[in-house]
Design an enzyme around this catalytic site. Sequence first.
Site, short mmCIF file in Angstrom:
data_model
loop_
_atom_site.label_atom_id
_atom_site.label_comp_id
_atom_site.label_asym_id
_atom_site.label_seq_id
_atom_site.Cartn_x
_atom_site.Cartn_y
_atom_site.Cartn_z
N GLY A 12 16.67 -24.03 25.36
CA GLY A 12 16.16 -23.01 24.47
C GLY A 12 15.55 -21.87 25.26
N GLY A 14 14.05 -19.04 23.80
CA GLY A 14 13.16 -18.20 23.00
C GLY A 14 11.79 -18.12 23.66
N GLY A 15 10.79 -17.78 22.88
CA GLY A 15 9.47 -17.57 23.43
C GLY A 15 8.95 -18.79 24.19
CB SER A 37 19.61 -20.40 25.50
OG SER A 37 19.62 -19.90 24.18
CB SER A 44 15.69 -16.84 21.12
OG SER A 44 16.41 -17.10 22.30
CB THR A 46 10.97 -15.66 19.70
OG1 THR A 46 10.96 -17.06 19.98
CG2 THR A 46 9.60 -15.07 19.97
N GLY A 51 4.80 -10.12 12.17
CA GLY A 51 3.42 -9.72 11.96
C GLY A 51 2.49 -9.79 13.14
CG PHE A 117 -1.38 -12.62 9.57
CD1 PHE A 117 -1.24 -11.29 9.88
CD2 PHE A 117 -0.23 -13.42 9.57
CE1 PHE A 117 0.00 -10.74 10.17
CE2 PHE A 117 1.02 -12.87 9.84
CZ PHE A 117 1.14 -11.55 10.15
CD GLN A 231 4.18 -21.30 6.81
OE1 GLN A 231 4.54 -20.64 7.79
NE2 GLN A 231 2.93 -21.65 6.61
CG HIS A 233 6.79 -15.77 4.82
ND1 HIS A 233 6.50 -14.70 3.99
CD2 HIS A 233 6.15 -15.52 5.99
CE1 HIS A 233 5.72 -13.85 4.65
NE2 HIS A 233 5.49 -14.32 5.86
CG LEU A 243 9.40 -12.39 7.55
CD1 LEU A 243 8.75 -13.39 6.61
CD2 LEU A 243 9.14 -12.80 9.00
CD GLU A 246 0.26 -14.41 6.12
OE1 GLU A 246 1.17 -15.25 5.97
OE2 GLU A 246 -0.87 -14.71 6.53
NE ARG A 286 2.73 -16.99 6.65
CZ ARG A 286 3.26 -16.79 7.85
NH1 ARG A 286 3.94 -17.75 8.45
NH2 ARG A 286 3.12 -15.63 8.45
CG HIS A 354 8.58 -18.27 7.57
ND1 HIS A 354 9.38 -17.25 8.04
CD2 HIS A 354 7.39 -18.12 8.20
CE1 HIS A 354 8.70 -16.52 8.92
NE2 HIS A 354 7.50 -17.03 9.05
NE ARG A 389 4.00 -21.15 11.47
CZ ARG A 389 4.03 -19.82 11.41
NH1 ARG A 389 3.05 -19.09 11.90
NH2 ARG A 389 5.04 -19.20 10.82
N GLY A 391 -0.34 -18.10 9.36
CA GLY A 391 0.42 -17.02 9.95
C GLY A 391 -0.26 -16.57 11.23
#
Lengths: 591, 249
Positions: A12, A14-15, A37, A44, A46, A51, A117, A231, A233, A243, A246, A286, A354, A389, A391
């Site tokens: 992976g 991503g971040g 990846s 990715s 991320t 937000g 948030f 979750q 959103h 999306l 938020e 959320r 989400h 979770r 945001g």
Amino acid sequence: MDAIESDLVIIGGGGAGLRAAIAAAESDPGLSIALVSKVVPMRSHTVAAEGGAAGVIHPDDTLDKHFEDTVSGGDWLCEQDVVEYFIGQCTRELTQLEHWGCPWSRQDDGNINVRYFGGMKSPRTWFAADKTGFHILHTLFQASLKYPSIRRFDEFFCTDLLVEDGRVQGVLAFNIATGESVLLRCKAVILATGGASRVFGQNTNAGIVTGEGMGMAYAQGVPLRDMEFVQWHPTALPGSGILITEGARGEGGILLNKDGYRYLQDYGMGPLDPWPRPRAMELGPRDRVSQAFWHEDQAGRTVNTPNGSAVHLDLRHLGEKKIMERLPMIRELALTFAATDPVDSPIPVRPAVHYTMGGVPCDANGATPLQGLFAAGECASVGIHGANRLGSNSLAELLVFGRAAGESAARLARESTTAPANLEAQANEAEARHLKMLDTTEGERVAAIRAEMHDIMESGVGIVRDAERMGQACERLSALRERYRRGVKLDDRGRCFNTEWLTAIELGHTLQVAEAMAHSALARKESRGAHLRQDGFDKRDDENFLCHSMAWHQGDGPPRIDHAPVTITRSSPRERIYGRDSQPEQPAREE
Amino acid sequence: MSQTRTIVIECLRFHPETDEAPYYQSYEVPFTEEMSVLEGLQYIKDHLDGTLTFRWSCRMAICGSCGCMVNDEPVLSCQTFLRDYHPARIRVEPLAHFPILRDLAIDQTDFLAKLESVHPYLIPSTGDDPGDQPRHQTPDQVQDYLGYAQCINCLLCYAACPQYGLNDAFTGPAALALLHRYNADSRDAGKDQRMEVINAEEGVWGCTLVGECSEVCPKHVDPARAINQNKIASTQDYFLRFLKPRGRR
């Protein structure tokens, strides 16, 4: 089969994967790091986070407030010792990104700007306009180019973890462009494969968020934890699911039903005034905001759109200047995908899936129960999100725990002295299993099985749940897995860039993740956070269910579910209160 | 639901294992008002022909995966809508100027190498140690580079650039815009290291100011302006070298 040796394999880009790779490279420049990846890292998911990321820096904010907001937001299902570590590291990590060049939005004096948030006592969200994930991902990717020990395998699709002597020692992957397999030998693996939201149909997530990283660990006997906590959103575009951050509410946006009424005041997030104030109305968490939509919809007070019911997110009072400064992408998205200019009219929105709160269980170092396997980011269940979770915590999470996993895995790889195992037989067996799918001439199309899975999850494991519908979902998923095993009919029989085939392999993992979600949900006979039941279990039950759900893989059969204790250090469960009684210490926003 | 109509999507097809040359294949696709070209391609893949190959991911114009040529224009297929072409047929091809891996999927390795070549990361000055604090940067200073930091690496600008089409040694619009993004950042002191890339024949001087890159950019990055500003910088650098010889790194 080609074999490539590395000290560390990160799945992976991503971040979390990039942050882990940089941390491992910095902690020991002598380690060889393979970053694998299925997409080029900057593609990715991320990239789509909008937000912002949470880190205490505002003069009114404290680490205690971040702790309390996170634990109460998670309805006390968080691992409190891990939350403690997390909140202490967030600001350091966001500052590190600043040092790497991330274009954080600033106050006039040049200091970092933060915004509110949902569920926050103080403004805590660092943001880069409304493209925070995009800027974080590109900053990390570009910074990673400085480290020669990070070798990228872009567009390599991982299918299996290879375990020998009780330790992960390799990964089987396919080079997407050629379809050729490669055995990636290593001393440690970090899973950073993201969530599994594409298990559902209505969805804010990119098409790549299919949960196969969780599936790979699950197949090796690692349990999946808290999978019922999905979750929704509250604000996505109807139909596409795109999306709408938020942050739009953090900047002052309001939610209206078809009568122009701010309905959240009827769902424990009021009263309306004084407005704005933290942890109230549109700044609720959320789970509560999405559940309120469900009730409004049942009561017939939503707006009809060609893509189903919706409510209105009204930003008009912010004015064009502020919208262009703080929410430029939201305006563009609304114009392009909803033919609506938020400067002039409200945006129709509805909840969509989400985020996957659960995942592969691991400690604050990212270590999972399987020796040599680490996890970070959305695929992991490190324990900071609990049942819901907040945001802004997930972007901070992938930095804090990406780094922790990178450093821990590097340490393990450096200290590992065991001779590498012979993995060829295992890799060949797995490869043969996947190649056999190319010969299947009978069966159903990928799209048919996927559509059925979406229908099962949306109708059976939705925002509001009951035993009957969850039970049906479990049965239908079991039957669907059987249909999958009987064969997926592929039009594409070649090896080169065969995305139909790879999607079919991916779907095998996704179906099992869906099953873990449905069974974990059915077994949780209470309501907590994002898991809301209306069949007599509509209250939280700390006596019986202040515990994690663990789903254990059972081959072709449905998972076995049991439960594990939650770590409580300094915040005992109490009633979760927003709105009226949340007693703000100061007004929400000072201009 | 909105009304369903039908459109013909003609796709370029090429499979390196079996085809000697690319060819076109047409599909009849039912579509509704809000359906994008990407959703048209997904319909084909899901229901008509699983062999059609293309990249996509976010479907909200931020991941940069789904660039392709639609009727000879480089676009993101996720934010290009079938309604705007109906009743005519549309022709979808891989991004121009890149080798084709398969069907609509191009080989992006050349671009990734160029991206790496511009030192695309913050290079602080040696005396700059912010410790554990964020550096200061005013909103105006952020504005100096923020526009150039919007690039999603979708490669539409390379497909639009006639110079890159003639000579793929040209560093190209997106990579040069990214180079400028860091040069224009008040926290950066890496101009000298990047000047070599700028001054090279394949650097800013490879550009003939056609400006197509900025026209097609879905994120309004304006690479042409970035390149032009660096032509000025490159010229100054050229003359300064006579006045003040600088040790090579």
